[in-house]
Design a protein around this motif. Structure first.
Motif, mmCIF file in Angstrom:
data_model
loop_
_atom_site.group_PDB
_atom_site.id
_atom_site.type_symbol
_atom_site.label_atom_id
_atom_site.label_comp_id
_atom_site.label_asym_id
_atom_site.label_seq_id
_atom_site.Cartn_x
_atom_site.Cartn_y
_atom_site.Cartn_z
ATOM 1 N N THR A 160 0.842 -1.202 0.000
ATOM 2 C CA THR A 160 0.000 0.000 0.000
ATOM 3 C C THR A 160 0.876 1.250 0.000
ATOM 4 O O THR A 160 0.649 2.192 -0.771
ATOM 5 N N VAL A 161 1.893 1.256 0.858
ATOM 6 C CA VAL A 161 2.828 2.386 0.907
ATOM 7 C C VAL A 161 3.535 2.531 -0.438
ATOM 8 O O VAL A 161 3.713 3.643 -0.949
ATOM 9 N N ASN A 162 3.923 1.414 -1.027
ATOM 10 C CA ASN A 162 4.590 1.438 -2.327
ATOM 11 C C ASN A 162 3.710 2.092 -3.386
ATOM 12 O O ASN A 162 4.204 2.836 -4.251
ATOM 13 N N SER A 163 2.402 1.816 -3.308
ATOM 14 C CA SER A 163 1.475 2.431 -4.259
ATOM 15 C C SER A 163 1.426 3.946 -4.063
ATOM 16 O O SER A 163 1.431 4.710 -5.042
ATOM 17 N N PHE A 164 1.390 4.397 -2.811
ATOM 18 C CA PHE A 164 1.344 5.837 -2.548
ATOM 19 C C PHE A 164 2.617 6.530 -3.040
ATOM 20 O O PHE A 164 2.571 7.646 -3.567
ATOM 21 N N VAL A 165 3.763 5.881 -2.849
ATOM 22 C CA VAL A 165 5.016 6.451 -3.329
ATOM 23 C C VAL A 165 4.962 6.610 -4.856
ATOM 24 O O VAL A 165 5.350 7.647 -5.406
ATOM 25 N N HIS A 166 4.452 5.582 -5.510
ATOM 26 C CA HIS A 166 4.344 5.610 -6.975
ATOM 27 C C HIS A 166 3.399 6.729 -7.434
ATOM 28 O O HIS A 166 3.748 7.502 -8.354
ATOM 29 N N LEU A 167 2.239 6.821 -6.796
ATOM 30 C CA LEU A 167 1.264 7.845 -7.199
ATOM 31 C C LEU A 167 1.798 9.247 -6.941
ATOM 32 O O LEU A 167 1.554 10.178 -7.725
ATOM 33 N N ALA A 168 2.535 9.410 -5.837
ATOM 34 C CA ALA A 168 3.107 10.719 -5.531
ATOM 35 C C ALA A 168 4.129 11.119 -6.595
ATOM 36 O O ALA A 168 4.180 12.283 -7.038
ATOM 37 N N LYS A 169 4.947 10.152 -7.039
ATOM 38 C CA LYS A 169 5.940 10.432 -8.067
ATOM 39 C C LYS A 169 5.283 10.819 -9.387
ATOM 40 O O LYS A 169 5.857 11.581 -10.188
ATOM 41 N N GLU A 170 4.071 10.299 -9.602
ATOM 42 C CA GLU A 170 3.332 10.596 -10.833
ATOM 43 C C GLU A 170 2.440 11.834 -10.685
ATOM 44 O O GLU A 170 1.648 12.137 -11.583
ATOM 45 N N ASN A 171 2.561 12.544 -9.563
ATOM 46 C CA ASN A 171 1.736 13.736 -9.284
ATOM 47 C C ASN A 171 0.242 13.426 -9.384
ATOM 48 O O ASN A 171 -0.561 14.278 -9.809
ATOM 49 N N PHE A 172 -0.103 12.209 -9.021
ATOM 50 C CA PHE A 172 -1.465 11.714 -9.171
ATOM 51 C C PHE A 172 -2.468 12.521 -8.336
ATOM 52 O O PHE A 172 -3.590 12.797 -8.789
ATOM 53 N N PHE A 173 -2.083 12.886 -7.112
ATOM 54 C CA PHE A 173 -3.024 13.538 -6.203
ATOM 55 C C PHE A 173 -3.074 15.062 -6.366
ATOM 56 O O PHE A 173 -3.971 15.704 -5.806
#
Length: 296
Positions: free
Chosen positions: A144-157
């Motif tokens: 789950t943390v890995n997913s958040f790191v990935h989304l943050a790197k993609e400026n998803f939020f």
């Protein structure tokens, strides 16, 4: 007057009588010996039978009766060996499985790497109402943390709006839900239906009581995690709702921001196609930026 012949006949008769007497004595003695031998034989045989039956537990002696009446003790049956509990996978050997989500309201960013980022420590949400800092529960929820790191790197939020606020006085539940990249935050039916182009499994279910400050994944059923998550700012009745949401972090700064938003109340949802949309906060919460910090 006795003649010589008479004398011979007398002697012959007396000899015969003595022979008969000795013969009778010999026969009597032999008979006695035979009887004694037979008796001894009987005693020996009977004694052997008694001895044998006593040793085997089948006789009429006290020992024999007890042996017959009491079952032979058997060794206690060993309890079945318990099924060993599988050892948890060492954290550095964990591999995450992210399944592609081709249809629906998705924002394409691709799946995170299978090997999780184990150094991620905190995530900071810079919002229109103030900063909220969450410490990750990396050890229990690495994927789950890995997913958040990935989304943050993609400026998803970046630029997304929190679309649901619930209050315990109305629903028994105090949460602020965010993470939909397509939400407008105005209570329309579409809000709360978006996510990334992948899904992943639940982690650490039941390990949290979802006390105030808990941050957990929202989902639409088992193993349907994407990008939506919620902050618990007050009540979360696990007994009624169930521990069905991956708790991946804890607010370490910004509870005052969540309380302020909660005190502002929520908006009555709009109706659409006979269905009701979510209840967004009256104080709009837009996530401006997300940053990840790592352990040194």
């Amino acid at each position: 007057m006795t003649t010589g012949k008479d004398r011979q006949r007398k002697l012959a008769r007396e000899h015969h009588e003595r022979q008969m007497a000795r013969r009778a004595q010999r026969e009597a003695k032999a008979k006695r010996n035979t009887m004694i031998g037979s008796a001894i034989g009987v005693i020996v045989v009977v004694g052997g039978i008694v001895a044998a039956t006593t040793l085997l537990g089948g006789g009429d002696s006290e020992a024999g009766v007890n042996a017959a009446a009491t079952p032979t003790p058997t060794a206690p049956t060993a309890p079945p060996s318990p099924t060993p509990t599988p050892s948890p996978t060492p954290l550095d050997q964990v591999r995450c499985d992210y399944k592609a989500e081709a249809a629906g309201n998705v924002k394409k960013v691709g799946a995170p790497p299978a090997k999780p980022d184990l150094k991620a420590k905190t995530i900071t949400f810079k919002t229109s109402q103030g900063d909220v800092v969450v410490e990750f529960n990396t050890k229990q929820t690495p994927c789950t943390v890995n997913s958040f790191v990935h989304l943050a790197k993609e400026n998803f939020f970046d630029g997304t709006k929190c679309h649901r606020l619930t209050a315990s006085k109305d629903t028994g539940l105090d949460v602020l839900q965010c993470g939909d990249p397509l939400a407008k935050g105005d209570g329309t039916q579409q809000d709360g239906t978006g996510g990334p182009d992948y899904r992943f499994g639940d982690e650490a279910l039941g390990s949290s009581q979802y006390e105030p400050g808990t941050v957990a994944m929202a989902n639409s059923g088992p193993n349907t995690n994407g990008s939506q998550f919620f902050f618990v700012y007050g009540e979360f009745p696990v007994a009624q709702i169930g521990a069905n949401y991956t708790p991946f972090g804890k607010v370490v700064k910004g509870m005052d921001v969540l309380k302020k938003v909660a005190e502002g109340g929520n908006i009555t949802p709009k109706q659409g196609d006979g269905e009701q949309g979510p209840t967004p906060p009256k104080l709009p919460v837009e996530i401006k930026d997300v940053t990840i910090s790592h352990k040194s």
